[in-house]
Design an enzyme around this catalytic site. Sequence first.
Site, mmCIF file in Angstrom:
data_model
loop_
_atom_site.group_PDB
_atom_site.id
_atom_site.type_symbol
_atom_site.label_atom_id
_atom_site.label_comp_id
_atom_site.label_asym_id
_atom_site.label_seq_id
_atom_site.Cartn_x
_atom_site.Cartn_y
_atom_site.Cartn_z
ATOM 1 N N THR A 1 0.834 -1.193 0.000
ATOM 2 C CA THR A 1 0.000 0.000 0.000
ATOM 3 C C THR A 1 0.872 1.248 0.000
ATOM 4 O O THR A 1 2.050 1.208 0.368
ATOM 5 C CB THR A 1 -0.894 0.070 1.248
ATOM 6 O OG1 THR A 1 -0.059 0.266 2.406
ATOM 7 C CG2 THR A 1 -1.741 -1.164 1.419
ATOM 8 N N ASP A 2 0.264 2.369 -0.370
ATOM 9 C CA ASP A 2 0.880 3.651 -0.079
ATOM 10 C C ASP A 2 0.707 3.894 1.419
ATOM 11 O O ASP A 2 -0.087 3.228 2.095
ATOM 12 C CB ASP A 2 0.236 4.767 -0.903
ATOM 13 C CG ASP A 2 1.171 5.950 -1.107
ATOM 14 O OD1 ASP A 2 2.115 6.117 -0.299
ATOM 15 O OD2 ASP A 2 0.956 6.720 -2.056
ATOM 16 N N TRP A 3 1.412 4.881 1.944
ATOM 17 C CA TRP A 3 1.507 5.065 3.388
ATOM 18 C C TRP A 3 0.161 5.480 4.006
ATOM 19 O O TRP A 3 -0.471 6.427 3.553
ATOM 20 C CB TRP A 3 2.585 6.086 3.698
ATOM 21 C CG TRP A 3 3.921 5.474 4.013
ATOM 22 C CD1 TRP A 3 4.720 5.789 5.059
ATOM 23 C CD2 TRP A 3 4.612 4.450 3.284
ATOM 24 N NE1 TRP A 3 5.869 5.016 5.033
ATOM 25 C CE2 TRP A 3 5.820 4.189 3.964
ATOM 26 C CE3 TRP A 3 4.322 3.706 2.146
ATOM 27 C CZ2 TRP A 3 6.737 3.221 3.537
ATOM 28 C CZ3 TRP A 3 5.233 2.741 1.716
ATOM 29 C CH2 TRP A 3 6.414 2.517 2.405
#
Length: 815
Positions: free
Chosen positions: A738-740
């Site tokens: 995932t992105d953060w």
Amino acid sequence: MTQIDALKTDEIQNYEIEHQEEVRRLAGECMVILENDGVLPLQAGTKKIALFGTGARHTIKGGTGSGDVNVRENISIAQGLERAGFKFVTEGWLDQYDRLYTDAQKAYVKKLNEFTEKTGKPSMLYAFENPFEEPEQPEITEVDVKEADAAIYVISRNSGEGKDRRAEKGDYYLSDRELQNIRFMTEHYKNCIVLLNVGGVIDLTSLKAIEGVQAIMLVGQTGNMGGYAVADVLTAKTIPSGKLTDTWARSYEDYPSSATFSHRDGNLDDEYYSDGIYVGYRYFDTFGVMPLYCFGYGKSYTEFEIKTMNVTADEKQVQVEVEVTNIGDKYPGKEVVQVYYSAPDGIMEKPTQELAGFAKTKLLAPGEKDVVTITFATTNMASFDAYDAAWVMEEGEYTIRVGNSSRNTEAVAVIDLDEQVTTLQLKRLMRDTIAVRELHHMIPIFDIEFDFGVPAIPFRIMLQAENFKKELVEYEVMRRTLMDKRKDEVLTLEDVKAGNATLDELTAQLTVEEMAELCVGTERRNGDGNVIGSASSCVPGAAGDTTSSLLETRKVPNLIQADGPAGLRLETPCTAIPIATTLAQSWDMDLIHRMGELVGEEMKQLHVDLWLAPGMNIHRNPLCGRNFEYYSEDPVLTGLCAATETKGVQSQKGKGTTIKHFAGNNQEDNRMFTNAHISERALREIYLKGFEIAVKTAQPYAIMTSYNLINGVHSANNYDMLQNIARDEWGFEGLVMTDWYTSQDTTEMGMVSPSGKYSHSSSVQCIKAGNDLQMPGCQQNVDDIVEAVNEGKEITKADLQRCAKHILSVALKTM
């Protein structure tokens, strides 16, 4: 005990010096000459320079946010020119702007500190939505005028993640003061040059209207050696050979998404991709809209003659051989040969033309020739038929065009297909409950620059449909739980590396708790936490890492991840390479491969496993705040650049890239909670195509999903996209992350949806979809996964095993 990996000295290292010199040597080739009446390169007698503009001493090396790089020094254009031996006659004006800039920076830092003191939240949150703005520059007056051999004005623009640009003066448009000062410069000096130190498209119509601007060069943002690179180009020490990777319009309103993009229509919840497949030059060419500068355009210090020698084609491959001659008499140069195809309109409408391939010549001396060969798969000319969920080549004539820009080509071949061919049969995926009302054309409108009459086509090739082979995709049906058949042994990843065990056997031994820890990053905020984007406990300044809890028991190393894509973002100073857009302007795969190697070498030095780059979203609209991190409006150029940079990085054993943001991350305002409504054809032909090329060509270690939803489903939770498309159709072998903060509640951090219409993605559904690793991770992610598996909610142990195995497979590569 956690091992801290960092340089043990503050002294500059030999590899840094070598890398900076390499960047300086290559960055100039990425610069694009837009206008030049002969003033460039600067002649030998040029000594005194009247230097103006916000970017003269405050040259921007690259955008803000996670794409920034901590460097030892950033060489400005002023420094580069000065060290090249030029003298400035405008020190007073430059000093005056320095004082304004310093005061503005102090005021900005004060606001950041006040935000943190008042809210208790990281100042980066404020910076995302309120980036630093350069102060109004002083007026150039008669007092500033001193005798000079040439005048240079540097226009700079900055942008970054978290906020889109604005179609306003001082951003997309030149400010009144910029126009006033440039006019003043042209009225008082000869040999007037404007340099564009920008990361994306700006309006140049008003600039071109100023009489006396004799040269305009897009120098881009070329990293921390940018000032030297610019000086080298201006003096012809380096010959610029860049070409545009975007269409620069005469008016912002000419872009088909201009009225509704991001904040423009007041709707940040839902973005309707009504432009469909007509993005960039595909729109301008098909609908007959004349650009200011077309896709693929760029001048040189010399002139070239392009001659197509041969075109061959069969059901597998099209091959175009082109001879290029430097017909100038003074300067060497490199030319980019671009090949486009025009598919026949049938049941499906088609863009007027699409990029098929390209090649760059070697450096040619005056009179020297080079023959380049461009090849591409014949089936790359297929279009996606959403009704039948298949890639189809309709019968008719496929015209092959060759030139040095999208608006300067000639038809060199016609490939005549006798019957329709289905090249690849898929299934319908990623459908939306809301049908997007897209642009359509009934009859292609060919611009006057195109010669679509009945020219004498040198090469005509007949292809028969019966010779093509229809491919079928086998999709995942179910996931089976891996059973532990070696219970008397404690297997480790070292056993797998040695060939004494398989990944399946090791994965089968892991407990649900161990796998949940493995599938969640190591940040545990507990109210205070780390600085956003710096969540690694092993390498200072790295964005994050995977768990170390399996290091002793299972010999599974943690994966250290560092931001990009213009170099490594760490506390340790690193080399800032050109931003992705500037790199792509080189159209030079050898150059881009070398930049990838350079990053991979620094990853090796600084103990980083995964580079969170390259970014490769499409430049759908010039106002996207993060366009500087991405390559182009064209998916083929984007995919080949990303694949090549990945190969460069991964030429260093155990070092890998993370292509991002998968997919549809084309705006920054409300980026975590916006729903991108995109038709399946537009997805497959435009927004997924570059990722497909990168995966099939280079097999990056990882893919990072985007924040946004696509057709109502978060990218991080999108089984169709992650499993069916990336793995089943493309054969992706690495891990997906995932992105953060994608899969956790970010309310307390201040990252919320203004309307509340959409929320964050589901941690459990990440596992179901095949989003293997959730970053930077929180305890709630772990708890949710364990509970869901143990209680049989939504996911099974087989789902979790599959994600864990993907992470282990990448960890194995790093050993």
